[in-house]
Design a protein around this motif. Structure first.
Motif, PDB file in Angstrom:
ATOM      1  N   ILE A 144       0.835  -1.204   0.000  1.00  0.00           N
ATOM      2  CA  ILE A 144       0.000   0.000   0.000  1.00  0.00           C
ATOM      3  C   ILE A 144       0.868   1.251   0.000  1.00  0.00           C
ATOM      4  O   ILE A 144       0.580   2.234  -0.697  1.00  0.00           O
ATOM      5  N   GLY A 145       1.943   1.251   0.784  1.00  0.00           N
ATOM      6  CA  GLY A 145       2.852   2.399   0.798  1.00  0.00           C
ATOM      7  C   GLY A 145       3.491   2.644  -0.555  1.00  0.00           C
ATOM      8  O   GLY A 145       3.611   3.788  -1.011  1.00  0.00           O
ATOM      9  N   ILE A 146       3.891   1.570  -1.222  1.00  0.00           N
ATOM     10  CA  ILE A 146       4.493   1.717  -2.548  1.00  0.00           C
ATOM     11  C   ILE A 146       3.486   2.285  -3.535  1.00  0.00           C
ATOM     12  O   ILE A 146       3.811   3.191  -4.335  1.00  0.00           O
ATOM     13  N   ILE A 147       2.243   1.800  -3.497  1.00  0.00           N
ATOM     14  CA  ILE A 147       1.209   2.306  -4.409  1.00  0.00           C
ATOM     15  C   ILE A 147       0.972   3.800  -4.186  1.00  0.00           C
ATOM     16  O   ILE A 147       0.895   4.583  -5.144  1.00  0.00           O
ATOM     17  N   CYS A 148       0.867   4.212  -2.921  1.00  0.00           N
ATOM     18  CA  CYS A 148       0.656   5.640  -2.615  1.00  0.00           C
ATOM     19  C   CYS A 148       1.821   6.481  -3.130  1.00  0.00           C
ATOM     20  O   CYS A 148       1.616   7.575  -3.698  1.00  0.00           O
ATOM     21  N   GLY A 149       3.048   5.999  -2.954  1.00  0.00           N
ATOM     22  CA  GLY A 149       4.213   6.731  -3.440  1.00  0.00           C
ATOM     23  C   GLY A 149       4.258   6.807  -4.949  1.00  0.00           C
ATOM     24  O   GLY A 149       4.600   7.847  -5.532  1.00  0.00           O
ATOM     25  N   GLN A 150       3.924   5.716  -5.625  1.00  0.00           N
ATOM     26  CA  GLN A 150       3.970   5.697  -7.096  1.00  0.00           C
ATOM     27  C   GLN A 150       2.992   6.694  -7.703  1.00  0.00           C
ATOM     28  O   GLN A 150       3.349   7.452  -8.602  1.00  0.00           O
ATOM     29  N   ILE A 151       1.769   6.706  -7.199  1.00  0.00           N
ATOM     30  CA  ILE A 151       0.772   7.616  -7.752  1.00  0.00           C
ATOM     31  C   ILE A 151       1.053   9.054  -7.324  1.00  0.00           C
ATOM     32  O   ILE A 151       1.059   9.978  -8.146  1.00  0.00           O
ATOM     33  N   GLY A 152       1.290   9.258  -6.022  1.00  0.00           N
ATOM     34  CA  GLY A 152       1.487  10.608  -5.514  1.00  0.00           C
ATOM     35  C   GLY A 152       2.715  11.295  -6.076  1.00  0.00           C
ATOM     36  O   GLY A 152       2.643  12.428  -6.565  1.00  0.00           O
ATOM     37  N   VAL A 153       3.854  10.621  -6.039  1.00  0.00           N
ATOM     38  CA  VAL A 153       5.095  11.234  -6.531  1.00  0.00           C
ATOM     39  C   VAL A 153       5.087  11.310  -8.060  1.00  0.00           C
ATOM     40  O   VAL A 153       5.686  12.222  -8.641  1.00  0.00           O
ATOM     41  N   GLY A 154       4.388  10.370  -8.725  1.00  0.00           N
ATOM     42  CA  GLY A 154       4.256  10.469 -10.179  1.00  0.00           C
ATOM     43  C   GLY A 154       3.564  11.749 -10.575  1.00  0.00           C
ATOM     44  O   GLY A 154       4.014  12.480 -11.470  1.00  0.00           O
ATOM     45  N   ILE A 155       2.459  12.071  -9.911  1.00  0.00           N
ATOM     46  CA  ILE A 155       1.752  13.334 -10.178  1.00  0.00           C
ATOM     47  C   ILE A 155       2.632  14.519  -9.810  1.00  0.00           C
ATOM     48  O   ILE A 155       2.725  15.514 -10.545  1.00  0.00           O
ATOM     49  N   GLU A 156       3.304  14.432  -8.673  1.00  0.00           N
ATOM     50  CA  GLU A 156       4.177  15.514  -8.219  1.00  0.00           C
ATOM     51  C   GLU A 156       5.318  15.762  -9.201  1.00  0.00           C
ATOM     52  O   GLU A 156       5.690  16.914  -9.458  1.00  0.00           O
ATOM     53  N   GLY A 157       5.861  14.689  -9.780  1.00  0.00           N
ATOM     54  CA  GLY A 157       6.956  14.849 -10.727  1.00  0.00           C
ATOM     55  C   GLY A 157       6.558  15.625 -11.965  1.00  0.00           C
ATOM     56  O   GLY A 157       7.352  16.402 -12.511  1.00  0.00           O
ATOM     57  N   ASP A 158       5.317  15.423 -12.438  1.00  0.00           N
ATOM     58  CA  ASP A 158       4.827  16.196 -13.579  1.00  0.00           C
ATOM     59  C   ASP A 158       4.356  17.583 -13.175  1.00  0.00           C
ATOM     60  O   ASP A 158       4.375  18.514 -13.974  1.00  0.00           O
ATOM     61  N   TRP A 159       3.937  17.720 -11.937  1.00  0.00           N
ATOM     62  CA  TRP A 159       3.390  18.986 -11.456  1.00  0.00           C
ATOM     63  C   TRP A 159       4.495  19.971 -11.081  1.00  0.00           C
ATOM     64  O   TRP A 159       4.556  21.095 -11.580  1.00  0.00           O
ATOM     65  N   PHE A 166       4.181   7.506 -23.479  1.00  0.00           N
ATOM     66  CA  PHE A 166       3.303   8.613 -23.128  1.00  0.00           C
ATOM     67  C   PHE A 166       4.033   9.944 -23.286  1.00  0.00           C
ATOM     68  O   PHE A 166       5.265  10.000 -23.204  1.00  0.00           O
ATOM     69  N   PRO A 167       3.296  11.045 -23.496  1.00  0.00           N
ATOM     70  CA  PRO A 167       3.928  12.364 -23.673  1.00  0.00           C
ATOM     71  C   PRO A 167       4.581  12.857 -22.395  1.00  0.00           C
ATOM     72  O   PRO A 167       4.229  12.442 -21.280  1.00  0.00           O
ATOM     73  N   VAL A 168       5.526  13.768 -22.559  1.00  0.00           N
ATOM     74  CA  VAL A 168       6.366  14.207 -21.451  1.00  0.00           C
ATOM     75  C   VAL A 168       5.573  14.882 -20.345  1.00  0.00           C
ATOM     76  O   VAL A 168       5.904  14.745 -19.162  1.00  0.00           O
ATOM     77  N   SER A 169       4.496  15.593 -20.676  1.00  0.00           N
ATOM     78  CA  SER A 169       3.777  16.382 -19.671  1.00  0.00           C
ATOM     79  C   SER A 169       3.091  15.522 -18.616  1.00  0.00           C
ATOM     80  O   SER A 169       2.831  15.993 -17.506  1.00  0.00           O
ATOM     81  N   VAL A 170       2.767  14.270 -18.943  1.00  0.00           N
ATOM     82  CA  VAL A 170       2.114  13.376 -17.975  1.00  0.00           C
ATOM     83  C   VAL A 170       2.845  12.040 -17.885  1.00  0.00           C
ATOM     84  O   VAL A 170       2.273  11.036 -17.461  1.00  0.00           O
ATOM     85  N   ARG A 171       4.106  12.022 -18.271  1.00  0.00           N
ATOM     86  CA  ARG A 171       4.876  10.768 -18.329  1.00  0.00           C
ATOM     87  C   ARG A 171       5.025  10.140 -16.951  1.00  0.00           C
ATOM     88  O   ARG A 171       4.822   8.930 -16.774  1.00  0.00           O
ATOM     89  N   ALA A 172       5.392  10.928 -15.956  1.00  0.00           N
ATOM     90  CA  ALA A 172       5.591  10.378 -14.611  1.00  0.00           C
ATOM     91  C   ALA A 172       4.265   9.911 -14.018  1.00  0.00           C
ATOM     92  O   ALA A 172       4.211   8.885 -13.327  1.00  0.00           O
ATOM     93  N   THR A 173       3.187  10.643 -14.305  1.00  0.00           N
ATOM     94  CA  THR A 173       1.875  10.242 -13.799  1.00  0.00           C
ATOM     95  C   THR A 173       1.452   8.902 -14.388  1.00  0.00           C
ATOM     96  O   THR A 173       0.999   8.000 -13.666  1.00  0.00           O
ATOM     97  N   ALA A 174       1.575   8.770 -15.707  1.00  0.00           N
ATOM     98  CA  ALA A 174       1.191   7.521 -16.369  1.00  0.00           C
ATOM     99  C   ALA A 174       2.046   6.358 -15.882  1.00  0.00           C
ATOM    100  O   ALA A 174       1.552   5.245 -15.685  1.00  0.00           O
TER     101      ALA A 174
END
Length: 674
Positions: free
Chosen positions: A143-158, A467-475
């Motif tokens: 669960i911790g890994i999933i939260c980090g993957q989604i959260g930091v993925g969005i943060e990396g693009d943001w 995926f395109p660069v603007s949402v690459r980390a999120t995807a």
């Protein structure tokens, strides 16, 4: 494909002009048809007939290998350690976050057998510890890994890649300190503290997935080689960073074996509680200084290449500190098939990978039925990780070969894993007999090899590059999180089925991954990421059908995109060439406009554009042929006398008169519906 010759100022373009060989004379040829993707005749490699394509690909691959070997040999002659230093600075440091997480995450798994041997009343019979909290040690980690993957993925693009990478390292340092110092007044209290310490650590682990992949993918190569390196070695760059996870597993298992020998004085049970305490605490503390150094290096030393992300946000009119939500929605609608492919592919891959880890003990018991203690399992695991490292490196070697590549590697890997796990499901009892024990060993090691030389490496790469660069980390984060759901499933399912049924369950995930890859994953081996972002600009403007370039070549589309969406029909090399010449002209005019207004060109923001020095000279020369000096102005004022370039382009179907041309970047054009 044919081009007009470059004519000097005294030449005219009569209708009966003499035909000459364009390929060595036209100054824009290398800009439009670089030799890393096109033949000397200007034909894209994937458009060649099969036999010619095979010849071209092999010749290019051999030539590039010889060139790299020569570079390495020259470095070695000057300094024998320089090739190793170059490897470490490029790949080891980039993937060092995966090394630290691989070390710690698999340490947690490896220590389970030691905990069971030292505290059987807690980890074995659950007499003094809550069974649910013992199970939660594994669940909370995922669960911790999933939260980090989604959260930091969005943060990396943001916010950016740098913030995500530094934050990951600091969170992992905190988690390691908590794991080392975890304590409780009772064994059950310690288990609870231990579980939540894992949660904190795995938040950083989850963030490493999207951040490491994007930073390796967007690595800034030396000037003039960035795009060539991207097309020829992009997959290798990512896989060599990712395989540091394997080195982390290998080092951890070696450290645990050494610590047990030191603190226990041998390997045979019984193990004291003091031994258990020292082994697990020192093993976690061992990685704290390395992870702290990683945070320092990422903050103070690492050079980041985020110009493509900034440019994408600028083109989409998104504030630099804002998140491109419109692009995320468009990815779901336009590249929804790819997102399905990367999410399901990673889910199936992790079910195979972590499922095999869970019944690894089944293999070991069959291979060594009379063993006691934890050392036997650890030694077999050490050998198994060593075998998997061959798979990692072979994947890095072949992932960029245009006839093998990442899609075929993932397809074959899934198929073979399905077959390998089907065999013990069918002949489970026969393979457990001593006369067939070597067959069981062969399956065990081949499964480890093809997991790495297959979906475990390719899912990490494909989830970022399609995926395109603007949402690459999120995807990537969403796809990786789907993988952890796949890791969670066997942890639940295997509690309710016997060993033979486990093999029956896991083999179908291999076949499902094979079908999913064939259907939804595009083969982008050799495709320039810059070309994918160019296609994305058209998609974002609602003009996807106006794009005719190689990003919609049938070779680079999934079966879903070809058969169902018919996107390959837009591919037209001639129309794309016309569009690219105009775009080069726009780039050149934009640069000159900045210079005339007294501005300064930001090199970083332009280092990924297609305006080479040759193209600049070509358009500069054409500008000098204008009849009046005032025509050199780059304003939108219509010119009475078309330039010679405009006349030439009009003769070749590239009409580009000043009256028709708009100097805005092609990506800033008004939106049009497809």
């Amino acid at each position: 494909m044919s081009f007009p010759p470059d004519l000097d100022d005294s030449q005219q373009l009569p209708s009966g002009k003499k035909e000459i060989d364009f390929h060595t004379e036209h100054p824009l040829f290398q800009d439009l048809c670089p030799d890393d993707s096109y033949t000397p005749e200007g034909v894209y490699w994937a458009d060649l007939p099969w036999k010619e394509r095979q010849t071209w690909v092999n010749e290019q691959s051999n030539a590039e290998t010889k060139r790299e070997l020569k570079v390495v040999w020259d470095m070695f002659k000057k300094d024998p350690l320089s090739p190793l230093n170059a490897y470490c600075s490029r790949y080891v440091i980039t993937g060092f976050g995966m090394f630290t997480e691989g070390y710690t995450i698999f340490s947690i798994g490896n220590l389970m057998s030691l905990y069971t041997a030292v505290w059987p009343e807690c980890w074995g019979t659950h007499e003094v510890c809550d069974k649910n909290w013992i199970a939660a040690v594994s669940y909370i980690q995922i669960i911790g890994i999933i939260c980090g993957q989604i959260g930091v993925g969005i943060e990396g693009d943001w916010i950016g890649r740098r913030v995500g990478l530094v934050q990951d390292a600091l969170v992992m340092v905190l988690g390691l300190v908590m794991l080392t110092a975890s304590w409780g007044t009772t064994l059950n209290g310690w288990v609870i503290c231990y579980a939540w310490s894992q949660f904190v650590y795995t938040l950083g682990v989850g963030g490493e997935y999207p951040m490491t992949s994007t930073s390796a993918l967007e690595h800034a190569a030396p000037s003039g080689t960035a795009q060539r390196d991207d097309k020829l070695h992009r997959g290798r760059n990512v896989v060599l960073a990712f395989l540091m996870q394997g080195w982390g597993q290998l080092v951890n298992q070696g450290v645990l074996i050494i610590l047990l020998l030191i603190f226990h004085g041998g390997s045979t049970p019984p193990y004291s509680k003091k031994t258990g305490q020292w082994v697990f605490r020192v093993s976690f503390a061992f990685m704290i200084p390395f992870t702290l150094w990683l945070a320092y290096w990422r903050y103070y030393k690492k050079q980041y290449s985020e110009h493509a992300l900034r440019k994408s946000k600028k083109d989409a009119h998104v504030n630099q500190s804002g998140y491109d939500m419109a692009s995320l929605k468009l990815v779901v609608s336009h590249f929804g098939g790819r997102l399905v492919g990367t999410c399901l592919g990673w889910l199936f891959a992790d079910f195979l990978f972590y499922g095999a880890k869970l019944f690894q003990s089944t293999f070991i018991k069959v291979i060594t039925p009379n063993s006691t203690g934890v050392m036997t399992g650890w030694l077999w695991n050490l050998l198994n990780v060593g075998v998997s490292m061959f798979g990692y490196y072979l994947a890095a070697f072949l992932v960029d070969h245009k006839f093998y590549g990442r899609k075929r590697m993932q397809t074959i890997g899934f198929l073979l894993l399905g077959i390998l796990y089907l065999l013990p499901a069918i002949w489970f009892h026969q393979l457990q007999s001593m006369e067939h024990i070597k067959g069981f060993q062969t399956i065990y090691f081949l499964a480890s090899f093809f997991t790495q030389f297959g979906p475990n490496c390719t899912t990490f790469l494909l989830a970022a590059e399609v995926f395109p660069v603007s949402v690459r980390a999120t995807a990537h984060g969403l796809s990786a999180a789907s993988g952890k759901v796949g890791a969670l499933l066997p942890a639940i399912i295997y509690n309710y089925i016997d060993n033979r049924t486990k093999f029956w369950a896991v083999c179908w995930f291999g076949f499902a991954g094979w079908i999913t890859t064939q259907m939804f994953i595009p083969d982008v081996t050799g495709l320039d990421l810059r070309e994918q972002d160019r296609y994305w600009a058209f998609v974002r403007e609602g003009r996807a059908k106006d794009y005719h370039g190689i990003a919609v070549h049938p070779r680079h589309l999934s079966m879903w995109e070809r058969v169902v969406l018919k996107r390959h029909r837009a591919y037209d090399p001639e129309l794309d060439r016309q569009s690219r010449v105009k775009e080069l002209r726009v780039m050149w005019e934009a640069r000159n406009q900045i210079k005339e207004e007294g501005g300064r060109i930001d090199i970083e923001d332009h280092e990924d554009d297609e305006l080479s020095s040759t193209a600049h000279s070509f358009f500069e020369r054409e500008l000098r042929t204008l009849e009046k000096p005032r025509d050199c102005s780059l304003s939108h004022t219509p010119s009475r006398n078309p330039s010679r370039l405009s006349r030439r382009l009009s003769l070749t179907g590239l009409s580009h008169t000043p009256q028709q041309h708009d100097t805005r970047d092609v990506h800033d054009a008004p939106n049009e519906k497809q």
